[in-house]
Enzyme design. Structure first.
Site, PDB file in Angstrom:
ATOM      1  N   GLY A 122       0.747  -1.186   0.083  1.00 54.58           N
ATOM      2  CA  GLY A 122       0.005  -0.250  -0.155  1.00 54.58           C
ATOM      3  C   GLY A 122       1.002   1.369   0.075  1.00 54.58           C
ATOM      4  N   ARG A 167     -32.451  26.512  14.033  1.00 57.02           N
ATOM      5  CA  ARG A 167     -32.860  25.857  15.287  1.00 57.02           C
ATOM      6  C   ARG A 167     -32.899  27.250  16.483  1.00 57.02           C
ATOM      7  NH1 ARG A 167     -34.689  21.617  18.441  1.00 57.02           N
ATOM      8  NH2 ARG A 167     -33.277  20.955  20.192  1.00 57.02           N
ATOM      9  N   GLN A 172     -21.782  17.958  15.443  1.00 59.60           N
ATOM     10  CA  GLN A 172     -21.781  18.707  16.993  1.00 59.60           C
ATOM     11  C   GLN A 172     -22.926  19.644  16.852  1.00 59.60           C
ATOM     12  OE1 GLN A 172     -20.527  17.331  19.348  1.00 59.60           O
ATOM     13  NE2 GLN A 172     -21.244  18.715  20.934  1.00 59.60           N
ATOM     14  N   GLU A 198      -4.607   7.615  -1.790  1.00 61.38           N
ATOM     15  CA  GLU A 198      -3.670   8.497  -2.351  1.00 61.38           C
ATOM     16  C   GLU A 198      -2.457   8.545  -1.586  1.00 61.38           C
ATOM     17  OE1 GLU A 198      -4.757   7.933  -4.947  1.00 61.38           O
ATOM     18  OE2 GLU A 198      -6.444   9.164  -5.739  1.00 61.38           O
TER      19      GLU A 198
END
Length: 381
Positions: A133, A269, A337, A364
């Site tokens: 990898g 909200r 959050q 990548e």
């Protein structure tokens, strides 16, 4: 997304605006549905091809858009903001075309590149293996020349678009000479002996197929060798430098989408009689999120402009990839959050954004590898 972009020409402004329109009208409305069903968006890639968005940074001689990387990456950011799986897929396809476009012969480019750039053919990039990898030079998939064909055996791992792609830009071992024994083959997706394993079960980007790619006595014509034998690792690393900029742009798009969602929610909200965006704790959190998005965008644009001017950009590409992907992970987490309990549910897209933000820190070249590249460049400067 930002209302205005600093683009070099009117044509560039129109191109990015076209990408934004397609993203909003054709991609964003179906992204959640496709991700939930783990459904590969092949028709959406065809639409991008028909719209001229699959070959933007390549020469018009073979059907490309011949636009700068600075402009291409901003198109990519718009796509990723609407649907990360498609944005990453566009980046992977662009990287898969790189070796042929920059290192193929004119005969090879005439034969294959136009279809790759107009969207008829979708690409994949096959470098990684289970034990190769970060250490790409350790790959073991072997190609032996028999007559006019290479006979390929081995298994590639973590291949985006495996089983869906029409061609695979594949790094293979043609000799035992370490990294100098690696070569690049442009493999047709219908090659007998080539198959894909069952897709990986992933935490995010579930509409983007990732799987092992298996070669069992697969015969690949020798005229599909890109460059010379032994050039493969050099081509792979060169491709990755540009590909990292694509992932940085995708990460910025994802972070921008999360920021937009968080701001919209915070405006609507109310708690204690007023919108929660008016509370300083939320204001500062959103401000930090915006600063992360803007600074990450500046990093990838700086690297892209260096690339466009023919200047060294590898260190800047690694910095952009590192900063943008770490930033996207933080911004998407903070977006959850801001939404509180609602952000932890699938009623809002921020939980998906948070899951999708993890893998750009890995592919990548992991962000640990990016730090290694940056440090090595500093030592050698």
């Amino acid at each position: 997304m930002p209302a205005e972009r600093l683009l070099p020409t009117t044509e560039a402004q129109d191109l990015v605006a076209l990408a934004a329109d397609i993203a909003r009208a054709e991609l964003a409305p179906v992204a959640s549905e496709f991700e939930k069903a783990e459904r590969f968006p092949r028709e959406q890639f065809r639409l991008l091809g028909k719209s001229g968005l699959l070959g933007l940074p390549y020469s018009a001689d073979w059907g490309g858009g011949e636009v700068s990387y600075e402009v291409y990456l901003q198109v990519l950011e718009e796509i990723a903001a609407a649907w990360m799986s498609v944005g990453v897929g566009l980046s992977v396809h662009t990287m898969s075309c790189y070796a042929l476009a920059h290192h193929g012969t004119d005969e090879q480019r005439d034969r294959w590149l136009p279809q790759m750039l107009d969207g008829d053919l979708l690409g994949a990039y096959a470098l990684s293996e289970m034990h190769a990898g970060s250490d790409a030079a350790a790959l073991s998939t072997k190609a032996v020349l028999e007559g006019s064909d290479y006979v390929v055996n081995g298994t590639k791992a973590w291949i985006t678009h495996a089983g869906q792609a029409d061609f695979y830009t594949t790094m293979v071992r043609t000799s035992d000479n370490g990294g100098r024994g690696i070569s690049c083959l442009l493999v047709d997706g219908k090659t007998p002996g080539l198959s894909a394993a069952e897709p990986e079960q992933k935490m995010g980007l579930t509409a983007s197929t990732t799987a092992q790619l298996r070669f069992e006595d697969a015969r690949v014509a020798s005229n599909r060798l890109i460059g010379n034998e032994g050039d493969g690792l050099k081509l792979a690393l060169s491709s990755l430098s540009s590909g990292r900029l694509g992932i940085a742009a995708c990460a910025v798009g994802l972070a921008q989408a999360a920021l937009d969602e968080a701001v919209e929610y915070a405006k609507g909200r109310t708690q204690f009689g007023r919108p929660i965006i008016e509370f300083q704790g939320l204001e500062f959190l959103l401000a930090d999120m915006a600063a992360t998005v803007e600074s990450s965008r500046a990093m990838y644009l700086d690297a892209a402009r260096r690339r466009d001017r023919g200047m060294p950009f590898q260190r800047q590409a690694s910095i952009a990839k590192l900063v943008a992907t770490d930033g996207a992970m933080k911004v998407t987490t903070d977006a959850v959050q801001v939404l509180g309990g609602a952000g932890y549910t699938k009623d809002f897209p921020v939980e998906r954004y948070m899951r999708e933000a993890k893998v750009p820190q890995i592919f990548e070249g992991t962000n640990q590898i990016q730090r290694l590249v940056i440090a090595r460049e500093l030592k050698n400067s």
